[in-house]
Design a protein around this motif. Structure first.
Motif, mmCIF file in Angstrom:
data_model
loop_
_atom_site.group_PDB
_atom_site.id
_atom_site.type_symbol
_atom_site.label_atom_id
_atom_site.label_comp_id
_atom_site.label_asym_id
_atom_site.label_seq_id
_atom_site.Cartn_x
_atom_site.Cartn_y
_atom_site.Cartn_z
ATOM 1 N N ASN B 162 0.358 -1.292 -0.211
ATOM 2 C CA ASN B 162 0.260 -0.094 -0.499
ATOM 3 C C ASN B 162 0.646 0.929 -0.358
ATOM 4 O O ASN B 162 1.734 1.870 1.006
ATOM 5 C CB ASN B 162 -0.793 0.288 1.139
ATOM 6 N N LYS B 165 0.268 3.953 2.413
ATOM 7 C CA LYS B 165 0.714 3.908 4.169
ATOM 8 C C LYS B 165 1.953 4.114 3.985
ATOM 9 O O LYS B 165 2.711 3.918 5.031
ATOM 10 C CB LYS B 165 -0.111 2.660 4.307
ATOM 11 N N LEU B 168 3.100 8.033 4.186
ATOM 12 C CA LEU B 168 2.509 8.023 5.620
ATOM 13 C C LEU B 168 3.869 7.908 6.386
ATOM 14 O O LEU B 168 3.453 9.074 6.890
ATOM 15 C CB LEU B 168 0.825 7.457 5.986
ATOM 16 N N ILE B 172 5.427 10.931 8.649
ATOM 17 C CA ILE B 172 4.971 10.636 9.786
ATOM 18 C C ILE B 172 6.920 10.847 10.675
ATOM 19 O O ILE B 172 7.177 11.568 11.531
ATOM 20 C CB ILE B 172 5.149 9.469 10.782
ATOM 21 N N PHE B 213 14.964 -2.754 18.763
ATOM 22 C CA PHE B 213 14.639 -2.965 19.686
ATOM 23 C C PHE B 213 13.134 -3.777 19.454
ATOM 24 O O PHE B 213 12.202 -4.235 20.149
ATOM 25 C CB PHE B 213 14.159 -1.960 20.684
ATOM 26 N N LEU B 217 11.569 -7.412 19.965
ATOM 27 C CA LEU B 217 9.996 -7.204 20.406
ATOM 28 C C LEU B 217 9.588 -9.162 19.763
ATOM 29 O O LEU B 217 8.722 -9.515 19.680
ATOM 30 C CB LEU B 217 9.075 -6.233 20.621
ATOM 31 N N VAL B 420 8.952 0.287 21.061
ATOM 32 C CA VAL B 420 7.941 -0.027 21.318
ATOM 33 C C VAL B 420 6.512 -0.043 20.167
ATOM 34 O O VAL B 420 5.400 -0.874 19.692
ATOM 35 C CB VAL B 420 7.565 0.201 22.479
ATOM 36 N N PHE B 423 6.806 -1.137 17.261
ATOM 37 C CA PHE B 423 5.932 -2.898 17.086
ATOM 38 C C PHE B 423 4.924 -2.674 16.842
ATOM 39 O O PHE B 423 4.384 -3.731 15.377
ATOM 40 C CB PHE B 423 6.579 -3.553 18.663
ATOM 41 N N TYR B 424 4.080 -1.823 17.437
ATOM 42 C CA TYR B 424 3.003 -2.062 16.751
ATOM 43 C C TYR B 424 2.360 -1.315 16.134
ATOM 44 O O TYR B 424 1.452 -2.267 15.208
ATOM 45 C CB TYR B 424 1.964 -1.656 18.419
ATOM 46 N N LEU B 425 2.841 -0.416 15.403
ATOM 47 C CA LEU B 425 2.371 0.320 14.262
ATOM 48 C C LEU B 425 2.994 -0.230 12.730
ATOM 49 O O LEU B 425 1.500 -0.411 12.181
ATOM 50 C CB LEU B 425 3.577 1.733 14.165
ATOM 51 N N PHE B 426 3.072 -1.220 13.217
ATOM 52 C CA PHE B 426 4.049 -1.752 11.999
ATOM 53 C C PHE B 426 3.677 -2.945 11.728
ATOM 54 O O PHE B 426 2.722 -3.659 10.885
ATOM 55 C CB PHE B 426 5.553 -2.402 11.834
ATOM 56 N N LYS B 427 2.889 -3.674 13.160
ATOM 57 C CA LYS B 427 1.775 -4.514 13.664
ATOM 58 C C LYS B 427 0.667 -4.872 12.399
ATOM 59 O O LYS B 427 -0.961 -4.925 11.645
ATOM 60 C CB LYS B 427 1.321 -5.159 14.502
ATOM 61 N N ILE B 428 0.042 -2.491 12.466
ATOM 62 C CA ILE B 428 -1.325 -2.361 12.442
ATOM 63 C C ILE B 428 -0.880 -2.116 10.615
ATOM 64 O O ILE B 428 -1.652 -1.501 9.699
ATOM 65 C CB ILE B 428 -2.038 -1.317 12.976
ATOM 66 N N GLY B 429 0.424 -2.079 10.491
ATOM 67 C CA GLY B 429 0.585 -1.601 8.182
ATOM 68 C C GLY B 429 1.592 -0.519 8.707
ATOM 69 O O GLY B 429 1.517 -0.679 6.995
ATOM 70 N N LEU B 430 2.077 0.335 9.460
ATOM 71 C CA LEU B 430 2.323 0.977 8.839
ATOM 72 C C LEU B 430 4.234 0.687 8.496
ATOM 73 O O LEU B 430 4.599 -0.487 8.707
ATOM 74 C CB LEU B 430 3.043 2.326 9.625
#
Lengths: 158, 505
Positions: B162, B165, B168, B172, B213, B217, B420, B423-430
């Motif tokens: 995408n 994304k 984006l 950021i 890091f 994770l 941290v 880890f979460y942002l890239f899990k949702i596709g960034l």
């Protein structure tokens, strides 16, 4: 289910992007021109891209299409217990090293987390973990402190 | 010519070879460890050169520089953590190859490409120092701005899933790079009352967080016994060299030349060189879809270009007495401490030292293959260690690496938080690659943009940004770089539909 998950995350990204842009735009009101031109251009770019993502997501949802990420594991399947232990453990490690000292806390951090994440827990594993932690800590000390003379946080102990 | 031969003979003295080998081995270790930069390694060695012969001292610094830039690829390939920012692109294909059990091939490709890139850069340092240095002076703020934007266009080809994304994520990253003291007014910007943020987010800390890091994770989350299966095949280095010579020689030469040209520009470094070369290699490839999934050509492009910048970044220093990179500035300090003034007269006043150093850089890149091959065997053993051991040790190295940058706990906190969140942002596709591109190139883009705006007060904005010849070439390259992935994708779709049509008929 998979389609809904990814698309729902797209909505989440859009909302987060709008919030981020709004906070930074508000903070940019104190920046004197022309210094505010560049950051505001970026903020406009973020808002534009978030809107574009929103529109394409709505369009995809209507057409029931989705992009599939092959590289990442879906958020819903994250092993929260293990990840949270590591995050909290690291936070405590960072706080403790300022008061106790880098090398002592590093030894404890290595030992506790290595043993905690081990598949088997018995005396032999504990001994292995103890020796590994000691060797790694000693190597870091020799490499960083003795050879490279890189300073580390110093607390009450080393 | 006499000086050249004398320089070659001097560099071949046993003591000089020993100095080169030891400093390179140290450099490889420094480069492999995330957070320890080539600049830091070279700076640490400067005091040791005071009691040495000038040529040997300079060779020691040069060896450390060569080793450190190459060393960044080891951790990039084995644990998806670039040891230096110039090895970021190496992670894109290096780690997928490790996951496929081809770590030996990936590391061999990185080693050989680094050596060849370094040799090409040194050839230019020897034969074209003056014209290239004069050319580098034609790169003003607008050209540097467009060069960094060109590096940023790699996002279009990185984000296959995408593009929005990906863009984006890059924006950021650019926004994060604006935090800290403003370049124009000198006031704090986006610090939200936190004093520690006045110096801004250090891009190396963010990089360690987002790559190292986050990878820690990921390893803990995946809960697999080993990171990947090690490659134990014999003669892997020899076979990889044969394959690169046969199939990737054009890519190798092109990327080395790109690295050389980018390296001479003050402010641009190995990271921009690697981004531009990787992007170009993908754009001209007949199978761009394999990039990012374990493509050898990606590693060749990234590693040859970043090592080509090692020698070429010294061209402005040797020809014009302008240090074009932080390491060149430290080397300048080393030269001055030996009583030598860098600049056009260096070759006349201390030709023996200058030519010994240049010929020594040739030797360093040849010796790199021997030193690197030995190092590869040692570093590859990390794949025999259980993944949770590796993860915790990498976490410790990430902490000490980010602290070592400025001796600041704030950098450690930035590393931890970006890891941290990453880890979460890239899990949702960034996209992590695009984000870090934005953070690293953000400072260069803003500096170029602000200085160009200041220049524009004397003439029109349009002319400053779009009317200068080199800028126009770079703008054209940006457009080509953005359009190429779409055109290739469209062509692929047409080709596959034609094939399907043929099958049906």
């Amino acid at each position: 289910m998979k389609t809904w998950n990814t698309l729902r995350f797209n909505y989440l990204i859009c909302v987060m992007s709008y919030i981020l842009a709004a906070i930074f735009w508000y903070a940019s009101r104190d920046i004197i021109s022309p210094a505010n031109i560049y950051p505001r251009m970026i903020l406009i770019g973020i808002s534009f891209l978030a809107t574009l993502l929103l529109i394409t997501t709505i369009y995809k949802q209507k057409r029931h299409t989705d992009e599939i990420s092959e590289t990442t594991k879906p958020l819903a399947k994250v092993n929260n217990k293990r990840v949270n232990i590591l995050i909290v453990g690291t936070m405590l490690y960072l706080i403790a090293m300022v008061y106790i000292g880098f090398y002592v806390t590093t030894f404890l951090y290595l030992m506790i987390l290595m043993y905690g994440f081990s598949e088997q827990k018995n005396k032999i594993v504990a001994l292995k973990v103890f020796l590994s932690s000691f060797v790694v800590d000693a190597l870091i000390y020799i490499c960083f402190w003795t050879f490279l003379q890189v300073p580390t946080p110093v607390g009450l102990l080393l | 010519m006499e000086m050249l031969i004398q320089g070659l003979l001097n560099s071949l003295e046993p003591f000089n070879i020993l100095v080169l080998v030891l400093s390179m081995a140290g450099g490889v270790i420094v480069g492999t460890l995330p957070g320890l930069s080539a600049t830091m390694g070279v700076a640490l060695l400067v005091p040791l050169t005071f009691g040495m012969d000038a040529a040997a001292g300079l060779l020691m610094l040069g060896g450390m520089y060569v080793g450190a830039i190459y060393g960044g690829s080891n951790s990039a390939i084995l644990i998806n953590t670039p040891g230096t920012p110039s090895a970021i692109c190496t992670t894109f294909d290096g780690f997928p190859m490790t996951k496929q059990g081809k770590s030996g091939q990936a590391m061999s490709a990185a080693l050989y490409a680094s050596a060849i890139g370094g040799l090409v850069g040194t050839v230019f340092l020897l034969v074209a120092t003056e014209p290239l240095a004069r050319f580098s002076l034609r790169f003003g703020p607008p050209e540097l701005f467009w060069l960094a934007v060109f590096g940023l266009t790699i996002i279009a080809s990185l984000s296959d899933g995408n593009v929005i994304k990906g863009l984006l994520s890059g924006f950021i990253g650019l926004l994060m790079a604006t935090v800290g003291v403003d370049l124009v007014t000198g006031h704090d910007r986006f610090t939200f009352g936190v004093d520690g943020l006045s110096a801004g987010f250090n891009s190396i800390s963010v990089m360690i967080g987002v790559f190292a890091f986050t990878q820690v994770l990921v390893l803990i989350d995946e809960d697999e016994h080993y990171v990947a299966k090690p490659q134990t095949e014999k003669g892997v280095l020899k076979n990889t060299i044969k394959e690169i010579t046969k199939n990737h020689s054009i890519n190798l030469m092109r990327s080395s030349i790109i690295g050389t040209i980018v390296g001479i520009m003050p402010g641009a470094g190995g990271n921009i060189a690697a981004f531009v070369s990787y992007n170009t290699a993908k754009s001209v490839s007949s199978h761009p879809e394999t990039f990012g999934k374990g493509e050898l050509a990606g590693i060749v492009a990234s590693e040859s270009s970043n090592n080509a910048t090692v020698s070429s970044s010294l061209i402005p220093l040797f020809a014009l007495s302008i240090p074009g990179s932080p390491v060149a500035a430290v080397l300048m300090g080393g030269l001055l401490s030996q009583g030598l003034t860098p600049g056009p007269k260096l070759f006349q006043q201390a030709g023996d030292v200058a030519y010994t150093f240049i010929m020594g850089m040739f030797l360093a890149n040849i010796l790199l293959i021997v030193v690197g091959a030995l190092g590869m065997k040692v570093f590859a053993r990390v794949l025999n260690v259980p993944s949770y051991y590796v993860a915790i040790v990498v976490a410790v190295l990430a902490v000490i690496g980010s602290y070592a940058i400025r001796n600041s706990m704030m950098d450690v906190i930035v590393m931890f938080v970006s890891g941290v969140i990453g880890f979460y942002l890239f899990k949702i596709g960034l996209d992590s690659g695009s984000f870090i591109l934005g953070v690293i190139l953000g400072a260069i883009i803003e500096k170029g943009f602000s200085q160009s705006l200041s220049m524009a007060s004397a003439s029109s904005i349009g002319h400053v940004f779009f009317g200068r010849p080199i800028s126009m070439v770079l703008i054209a390259l940006c457009v080509i770089s953005i359009i190429t992935p779409y055109v290739t994708k469209k062509r692929r779709a047409i080709r596959s539909s034609q094939l399907e049509g043929d099958k049906i008929s």
